[in-house]
Design a protein around this motif. Structure first.
Motif, PDB file in Angstrom:
ATOM      1  N   PHE A  44       0.828  -1.213   0.000  1.00 41.01           N
ATOM      2  CA  PHE A  44       0.000   0.000   0.000  1.00 41.01           C
ATOM      3  C   PHE A  44       0.859   1.258   0.000  1.00 41.01           C
ATOM      4  N   GLY A  45       0.389   2.251  -0.742  1.00 39.90           N
ATOM      5  CA  GLY A  45       0.966   3.585  -0.711  1.00 39.90           C
ATOM      6  C   GLY A  45      -0.033   4.591  -1.243  1.00 39.90           C
ATOM      7  N   CYS A  46       0.143   5.855  -0.886  1.00 41.71           N
ATOM      8  CA  CYS A  46      -0.720   6.939  -1.371  1.00 41.71           C
ATOM      9  C   CYS A  46       0.016   7.741  -2.444  1.00 41.71           C
ATOM     10  N   GLY A  47      -0.743   8.459  -3.261  1.00 42.73           N
ATOM     11  CA  GLY A  47      -0.119   9.329  -4.252  1.00 42.73           C
ATOM     12  C   GLY A  47       0.850   8.572  -5.139  1.00 42.73           C
ATOM     13  N   HIS A  48       2.034   9.135  -5.355  1.00 44.86           N
ATOM     14  CA  HIS A  48       3.017   8.458  -6.185  1.00 44.86           C
ATOM     15  C   HIS A  48       3.521   7.163  -5.542  1.00 44.86           C
ATOM     16  N   SER A  49       3.444   7.071  -4.231  1.00 47.56           N
ATOM     17  CA  SER A  49       3.890   5.842  -3.562  1.00 47.56           C
ATOM     18  C   SER A  49       3.008   4.650  -3.919  1.00 47.56           C
ATOM     19  N   HIS A  50       1.782   4.907  -4.365  1.00 47.11           N
ATOM     20  CA  HIS A  50       0.908   3.789  -4.744  1.00 47.11           C
ATOM     21  C   HIS A  50       1.487   3.029  -5.941  1.00 47.11           C
ATOM     22  N   MET A  51       2.378   3.686  -6.684  1.00 50.29           N
ATOM     23  CA  MET A  51       2.994   3.011  -7.834  1.00 50.29           C
ATOM     24  C   MET A  51       3.813   1.802  -7.421  1.00 50.29           C
ATOM     25  N   MET A  52       4.226   1.736  -6.165  1.00 49.98           N
ATOM     26  CA  MET A  52       4.977   0.575  -5.719  1.00 49.98           C
ATOM     27  C   MET A  52       4.080  -0.657  -5.666  1.00 49.98           C
ATOM     28  N   ALA A  53       2.807  -0.468  -5.367  1.00 52.29           N
ATOM     29  CA  ALA A  53       1.861  -1.586  -5.428  1.00 52.29           C
ATOM     30  C   ALA A  53       1.672  -2.028  -6.876  1.00 52.29           C
ATOM     31  N   GLU A  54       1.594  -1.063  -7.790  1.00 54.24           N
ATOM     32  CA  GLU A  54       1.502  -1.374  -9.221  1.00 54.24           C
ATOM     33  C   GLU A  54       2.774  -2.096  -9.693  1.00 54.24           C
ATOM     34  N   GLU A  55       3.905  -1.651  -9.214  1.00 49.70           N
ATOM     35  CA  GLU A  55       5.187  -2.203  -9.641  1.00 49.70           C
ATOM     36  C   GLU A  55       5.330  -3.678  -9.282  1.00 49.70           C
ATOM     37  N   LEU A  56       4.839  -4.057  -8.106  1.00 49.76           N
ATOM     38  CA  LEU A  56       5.036  -5.428  -7.638  1.00 49.76           C
ATOM     39  C   LEU A  56       3.907  -6.375  -8.036  1.00 49.76           C
ATOM     40  N   PHE A  57       2.773  -5.842  -8.458  1.00 54.00           N
ATOM     41  CA  PHE A  57       1.616  -6.685  -8.756  1.00 54.00           C
ATOM     42  C   PHE A  57       1.608  -7.150 -10.216  1.00 54.00           C
ATOM     43  N   TYR A  58       1.365  -8.446 -10.413  1.00 56.81           N
ATOM     44  CA  TYR A  58       1.232  -9.044 -11.747  1.00 56.81           C
ATOM     45  C   TYR A  58       2.397  -8.616 -12.642  1.00 56.81           C
ATOM     46  N   ARG A  59       3.584  -8.757 -12.118  1.00 60.65           N
ATOM     47  CA  ARG A  59       4.793  -8.248 -12.778  1.00 60.65           C
ATOM     48  C   ARG A  59       5.551  -9.374 -13.470  1.00 60.65           C
ATOM     49  N   ALA A  60       5.925  -9.172 -14.710  1.00 64.66           N
ATOM     50  CA  ALA A  60       6.770 -10.136 -15.411  1.00 64.66           C
ATOM     51  C   ALA A  60       8.055 -10.336 -14.624  1.00 64.66           C
ATOM     52  N   GLY A  61       8.341 -11.588 -14.279  1.00 64.13           N
ATOM     53  CA  GLY A  61       9.515 -11.873 -13.477  1.00 64.13           C
ATOM     54  C   GLY A  61       9.332 -11.588 -12.006  1.00 64.13           C
ATOM     55  N   SER A  84      -4.079  14.340  -1.900  1.00 62.38           N
ATOM     56  CA  SER A  84      -3.105  14.877  -0.944  1.00 62.38           C
ATOM     57  C   SER A  84      -3.760  15.259   0.377  1.00 62.38           C
ATOM     58  N   GLN A  85      -4.972  15.807   0.302  1.00 59.45           N
ATOM     59  CA  GLN A  85      -5.687  16.184   1.518  1.00 59.45           C
ATOM     60  C   GLN A  85      -6.152  14.957   2.294  1.00 59.45           C
ATOM     61  N   LEU A  86      -6.678  13.950   1.569  1.00 67.76           N
ATOM     62  CA  LEU A  86      -7.152  12.737   2.234  1.00 67.76           C
ATOM     63  C   LEU A  86      -6.010  11.971   2.886  1.00 67.76           C
ATOM     64  N   GLU A  87      -4.845  11.972   2.234  1.00 68.49           N
ATOM     65  CA  GLU A  87      -3.696  11.237   2.752  1.00 68.49           C
ATOM     66  C   GLU A  87      -3.298  11.711   4.147  1.00 68.49           C
ATOM     67  N   ARG A  88      -3.612  12.957   4.452  1.00 64.35           N
ATOM     68  CA  ARG A  88      -3.206  13.541   5.727  1.00 64.35           C
ATOM     69  C   ARG A  88      -4.106  13.134   6.893  1.00 64.35           C
ATOM     70  N   LYS A  89      -5.279  12.606   6.602  1.00 62.39           N
ATOM     71  CA  LYS A  89      -6.294  12.391   7.620  1.00 62.39           C
ATOM     72  C   LYS A  89      -6.036  11.155   8.477  1.00 62.39           C
ATOM     73  N   THR A  90      -6.111  11.344   9.782  1.00 59.61           N
ATOM     74  CA  THR A  90      -6.141  10.211  10.697  1.00 59.61           C
ATOM     75  C   THR A  90      -7.518   9.562  10.605  1.00 59.61           C
ATOM     76  N   ASP A  91      -7.559   8.241  10.637  1.00 54.13           N
ATOM     77  CA  ASP A  91      -8.783   7.421  10.630  1.00 54.13           C
ATOM     78  C   ASP A  91      -9.371   7.163   9.246  1.00 54.13           C
ATOM     79  N   TYR A  92      -8.892   7.816   8.194  1.00 54.56           N
ATOM     80  CA  TYR A  92      -9.450   7.535   6.862  1.00 54.56           C
ATOM     81  C   TYR A  92      -9.115   6.120   6.406  1.00 54.56           C
ATOM     82  N   ALA A  93      -7.964   5.612   6.787  1.00 59.34           N
ATOM     83  CA  ALA A  93      -7.519   4.296   6.314  1.00 59.34           C
ATOM     84  C   ALA A  93      -8.484   3.182   6.704  1.00 59.34           C
ATOM     85  N   ALA A  94      -9.196   3.359   7.790  1.00 55.25           N
ATOM     86  CA  ALA A  94     -10.126   2.322   8.239  1.00 55.25           C
ATOM     87  C   ALA A  94     -11.202   2.040   7.196  1.00 55.25           C
ATOM     88  N   SER A  95     -11.518   3.030   6.354  1.00 57.74           N
ATOM     89  CA  SER A  95     -12.587   2.877   5.369  1.00 57.74           C
ATOM     90  C   SER A  95     -12.277   1.827   4.320  1.00 57.74           C
TER      91      SER A  95
END
Length: 246
Positions: A44-61, A84-95
């Motif tokens: 898991f990651g937010c914003g540009h960090s979410h690309m790490m989930a894309e990078e590792l998922f269903y990846r050749a090799g 960017s605003q949502l990423e800052r919020k405490t308790d949003y992740a529970a959703s």
């Protein structure tokens, strides 16, 4: 100027290799053990960090048992200001985190270079509540330069069982403008994070190779004859990772 950027990236990779090798191996060993017992690597990651989930998922090799956590409201295509605003919020992740079938058989990798925002911190805390091993990919240097936005005052590295430090400087940008000394540009976190994670995946697969007859690896869909192999991999994990069937 591009040579300056290449130089900075090389310096960072060398620093990570020197200082984080043992931690990368520790993380890889933990993940390999969980995967060999039927667990998954959640990412898991937010914003540009979410690309790490894309990078590792269903990846050749890449590793098959990877569960990407895609929360669209925290991705840039739904609106960068909103994410960017949502990423800052405490308790949003529970959703979106509470519904995930995380257990003590799994590993949760949370990526946030600054480590200061509420959602990544909460994601890690919620993972730990479920007994999941939590790995943070973050920058302790960046975190030390900025106060936490989480209600507890914690940064991401304070919440994890294992911390992979990408050694990215405050602000992420690696180069300084000549005409405006306070203006920096050319971010480095994406390249360094990918290097760390793909190196870790290589180590995981090396460890699994010692105990398994068939490695859980996807082959490139652009190589003839790979479809049958990849279909078999999907069949093995589709019940645990529903997105594989989408």
């Amino acid at each position: 100027m591009f040579l300056d950027y290449f130089h900075e990236i090389k310096q960072l990779i060398d620093e990570v290799e020197r200082k984080e090798a043992q931690t990368i191996q520790k993380a890889a060993k933990q993940i390999a053990e969980k995967v060999s017992e039927g667990g998954l690597l959640y990412v898991f990651g937010c914003g540009h960090s979410h690309m790490m989930a894309e990078e590792l998922f269903y990846r050749a090799g890449g590793l098959v048992p990877v569960y990407p956590i895609f929360e669209e409201n925290l991705m840039l295509h739904k609106g960068p200001v909103q994410s960017s605003q949502l990423e800052r919020k405490t308790d949003y992740a529970a959703s979106f985190m509470e519904e995930l079938p995380l257990t003590d058989k799994d590993v949760l990798l949370v990526v946030s270079t600054s480590g200061r925002n509420g959602v990544p911190v909460d994601a890690a805390l919620l993972g730990k509540q479920k007994g999941t091993t939590v790995i943070a990919l973050t920058s302790k240097t960046y975190a030390a330069s900025q106060p936490s936005r989480h209600d507890t005052g914690k940064h991401l590295h304070d919440t994890a069982d294992i911390v992979l430090d990408n050694h990215i400087p405050k602000g992420d940008a690696l180069l300084q403008a000549e005409t405006e000394p306070e203006l920096r540009f050319a971010p480095g976190s994406s390249l360094i994070n990918i290097a760390i994670l793909q190196g870790m995946i290589a180590e995981i697969l090396h460890l699994l190779e010692q105990t398994q007859t068939e490695l859980p690896v996807f082959k490139s869909a652009n190589i003839e004859g790979s479809d049958a192999h990849n279909k078999r991999m999907v069949e093995l994990y589709k019940n645990q990772i529903p997105l594989l069937e989408s």
